[in-house]
Motif scaffolding. Structure first.
Motif, PDB file in Angstrom:
ATOM      1  N   GLU A   1       0.826  -1.213   0.000  1.00 24.37           N
ATOM      2  CA  GLU A   1       0.000   0.000   0.000  1.00 24.37           C
ATOM      3  C   GLU A   1       0.855   1.256   0.000  1.00 24.37           C
ATOM      4  O   GLU A   1       0.587   2.206  -0.754  1.00 24.37           O
ATOM      5  N   GLN A   2       1.905   1.282   0.846  1.00 17.75           N
ATOM      6  CA  GLN A   2       2.757   2.456   0.905  1.00 17.75           C
ATOM      7  C   GLN A   2       3.464   2.706  -0.419  1.00 17.75           C
ATOM      8  O   GLN A   2       3.585   3.846  -0.871  1.00 17.75           O
ATOM      9  N   THR A   3       3.932   1.610  -1.044  1.00 18.35           N
ATOM     10  CA  THR A   3       4.661   1.745  -2.302  1.00 18.35           C
ATOM     11  C   THR A   3       3.750   2.253  -3.407  1.00 18.35           C
ATOM     12  O   THR A   3       4.123   3.149  -4.180  1.00 18.35           O
ATOM     13  N   ILE A   4       2.551   1.674  -3.495  1.00 19.04           N
ATOM     14  CA  ILE A   4       1.603   2.097  -4.531  1.00 19.04           C
ATOM     15  C   ILE A   4       1.216   3.558  -4.320  1.00 19.04           C
ATOM     16  O   ILE A   4       1.126   4.332  -5.284  1.00 19.04           O
ATOM     17  N   LEU A   5       1.003   3.942  -3.052  1.00 14.04           N
ATOM     18  CA  LEU A   5       0.661   5.332  -2.759  1.00 14.04           C
ATOM     19  C   LEU A   5       1.796   6.274  -3.145  1.00 14.04           C
ATOM     20  O   LEU A   5       1.565   7.328  -3.753  1.00 14.04           O
ATOM     21  N   ALA A   6       3.037   5.877  -2.807  1.00 13.37           N
ATOM     22  CA  ALA A   6       4.192   6.713  -3.142  1.00 13.37           C
ATOM     23  C   ALA A   6       4.351   6.837  -4.652  1.00 13.37           C
ATOM     24  O   ALA A   6       4.668   7.919  -5.176  1.00 13.37           O
TER      25      ALA A   6
ATOM     26  N   LYS B   1       1.955   6.575  -6.816  1.00 10.12           N
ATOM     27  CA  LYS B   1       0.854   7.400  -7.320  1.00 10.12           C
ATOM     28  C   LYS B   1       1.151   8.882  -7.119  1.00 10.12           C
ATOM     29  O   LYS B   1       0.911   9.707  -8.012  1.00 10.12           O
ATOM     30  N   ILE B   2       1.688   9.207  -5.945  1.00 10.17           N
ATOM     31  CA  ILE B   2       2.044  10.597  -5.664  1.00 10.17           C
ATOM     32  C   ILE B   2       3.114  11.078  -6.637  1.00 10.17           C
ATOM     33  O   ILE B   2       3.049  12.188  -7.171  1.00 10.17           O
TER      34      ILE B   2
END
Length: 439
Positions: free
Chosen positions: A263-268, A270-271
Motif C-alpha cells: 500500500e505504501q509503495t503504490i501510494l508513493a 501514485k504521488i
C-alpha cells in the motif's frame, strides 16, 4: 572466631581473592569490576547474617538438602538469579560466581585456622549449606525468569503481524512464526529445513546473496522484493536481515523480518506519478519534461550527438473547446497525445506542457531533413479527422524546431528557441513548420 565475624573482618581480602578467581571465569562485558565486587559483598553479608541466625534441627536438615524456609519473601539468592539472567549470564557463569565465592572464603578461613573443630566446623558446614541453598534458589529463579522470558518472547513472535523467521548459515529456515506461514500459504513443516530457493520464490537469488553478506560481514541488511504469494497478501515487501552472534562473536544464524509495503509503495508511486505526469493524457508534464531535457542535453554533450526539440501548439483548439465543450476538448487532447506518441520512437519523449501545447525530444537525430520529415508526419497525422462526440473534428498544428548545439547548448535556451520558432509558424498560417532562427 566465628565464621560470620571472620567474613566481615576479612572482607577486603576475601573480595580480592574472589575477584582474581572471578576474572578467569566471568565475562567482563556484563558488569564492571566494582559492580561485581559490590554484588559479592552483598552476598557475603547475607550469608554472614544467616550464619549468625538460630537454626532448628528441621531447618538444618532442610538446609543440608538445599532447601530454605518455606513461605518467606524473595531471597537474595533468588534476586541474584533473576539479575544474572536479565544481565545475560549463562547458567555456568551464574554458578561460577558461587564457586568463586566459596573458594575464596574457604581458602582464607582454612589458612587462618588449619585445624578446624567444634563451632568453627559447624560454621563451615553451615556456610557450605548456605552456598548450596543459594545456588539452588538462584538457579531455580534463573530458570523461572528464563522460562517466562522465553514464553513471553514466543508470544510476541506468534502475535506479531510481521513475518519473522530464523535461518541457519545455509539459509534454511529453522524457525518461523505464524505470520510467515500465513504469508507463504504453506504449513510450517513444509517451510522448516528449506531455503527460499527450495520454496521456488522468484526473489530467492538476491535474498540468498544478501544472507551470505550478512553472515560474512556481520551487519544488518535492508532490502526489498516483489512476490505474489499464494496467500494473496500483498506483492511488494521490505525485509530486514540481522546476524545472530555466539559468544565467540561468530555468526550462528540470521533473523529475517518481512513487512508488507504494498500500500505504501503504490501510494508513493501514485504521488510521484501525479507530480510528474499529465493526469489527462498520461504524458510527462512540464516538470518531468524539463528534467528529461536537461538529462538529454547532458547526454548529447557527453557523446557529442545532436538533439532536436519540437514545440507544438494546436491551431483552433479554443474554438473547438468552446463549441463542443470541455469534455470534448479533453477527449481531443487525449487523442492528439496518442497520435503524437505513435509518430515517434520509444526512446523519444512526448510531453504536454499545459493547455494545447506539446513538445517532443528527438534523441540522436543527425539530419535536419529527418526532423523536417517527422514534423511533417505529425502535421499530416493531426490533420486527419478525430471522432469526438460522435462527429468528425479536424484540427491543425504549428510546430517550432530547435537543435542542440546549433541553436542552443543548454536546456532552457533550447526550449525558448523552439517556442519562438513555433510562434513564427503560427504567424505564417495553420499546419506550418518553422526552424529556429540563427542567433
Amino acid at each position: 572466631m566465628r565464621l560470620a565475624k571472620f567474613i566481615r573482618t576479612e572482607m577486603e581480602a576475601i573480595l580480592q581473592a574472589w575477584t582474581e578467581f572471578a576474572d578467569t571465569i566471568l565475562p567482563t562485558e556484563y558488569m564492571s569490576e566494582s559492580g561485581l565486587r559490590d554484588h559479592a559483598r552483598e552476598m557475603l553479608l547475607a550469608i554472614s547474617e544467616e550464619l549468625e541466625s538460630s537454626q532448628t534441627d528441621a531447618e538444618q536438615t532442610a538446609k543440608s538438602k538445599g532447601g530454605g524456609p518455606a513461605g518467606q519473601e524473595q531471597t537474595w539468592a533468588e534476586v541474584h538469579g533473576s539479575d544474572r539472567q536479565s544481565s545475560g549470564f549463562s547458567v555456568v557463569e551464574t554458578v561460577s560466581e558461587f564457586r568463586a565465592l566459596r573458594a575464596s572464603v574457604v581458602l582464607r578461613w582454612t589458612s587462618a585456622y588449619p585445624k578446624i573443630a567444634g563451632q568453627q566446623l559447624k560454621d563451615l558446614t553451615r556456610f557450605h549449606e548456605a552456598i548450596d541453598q543459594a545456588v539452588a534458589e538462584s538457579l531455580q529463579h534463573y530458570a523461572t525468569v528464563k522460562e517466562k522470558e522465553t514464553r513471553l518472547f514466543g508470544a510476541i513472535l506468534r502475535a506479531s503481524p510481521d513475518p519473522i523467521s530464523v535461518l541457519d548459515l545455509d539459509g534454511r529456515f529453522i524457525y518461523i512464526n505464524k505470520a510467515t506461514a500465513e504469508l507463504f500459504a504453506l504449513e510450517s513443516k513444509k517451510i522448516i529445513g528449506n531455503t527460499v530457493s527450495d520454496l521456488g520464490f522468484s526473489f530467492a537469488a538476491g535474498f540468498q546473496k544478501n544472507l551470505q553478506k550478512v553472515r560474512t560481514d556481520q551487519t544488518g541488511y535492508r532490502g526489498k522484493f516483489v512476490q505474489k504469494f499464494a496467500s494473496d497478501k500483498g506483492e511488494r515487501f521490505e525485509y530486514l536481515l540481522a546476524p545472530v552472534l555466539d559468544k565467540q562473536q561468530k555468526t550462528e544464524a540470521m533473523v529475517c523480518i518481512i513487512r508488507d509495503i504494498t500500500e505504501q509503495t503504490i501510494l508513493a508511486e501514485k504521488i510521484w506519478y501525479n507530480a510528474h505526469y499529465d493526469l489527462l493524457t498520461g504524458l510527462p508534464n512540464r516538470g518531468l519534461f524539463l528534467d528529461r531535457l536537461e538529462q538529454e542535453v547532458k547526454h548529447a554533450k557527453r557523446n557529442e550527438q545532436p538533439l532536436a526539440l519540437l514545440f507544438m501548439d494546436l491551431d483552433g483548439f479554443k474554438e473547438i473547446n468552446d463549441s463542443l465543450g470541455h469534455e470534448a476538448g479533453d477527449k481531443l487532447l487525449i487523442a492528439v497525445a496518442q497520435r503524437l506518441t505513435d509518430c515517434v520512437r520509444s526512446e523519444d519523449t512526448v510531453a504536454r506542457l499545459g493547455g494545447d501545447e506539446f513538445t517532443i525530444i528527438l534523441c540522436g537525430t543527425k539530419n535536419r531533413s529527418d526532423v523536417k520529415w517527422l514534423a511533417q508526419t505529425i502535421v499530416d497525422a493531426l490533420s486527419a479527422p478525430f471522432d469526438i462526440a460522435n462527429q468528425p473534428v479536424q484540427i491543425s498544428v504549428s510546430i517550432g524546431v530547435s537543435f542542440y548545439p546549433t541553436d542552443a547548448t543548454s536546456a532552457a535556451p533550447l526550449l525558448q528557441a523552439a517556442d519562438h520558432a513555433m510562434y513564427d509558424a503560427k504567424k505564417t498560417g495553420a499546419s506550418q513548420i518553422c526552424f529556429a532562427r540563427k542567433p
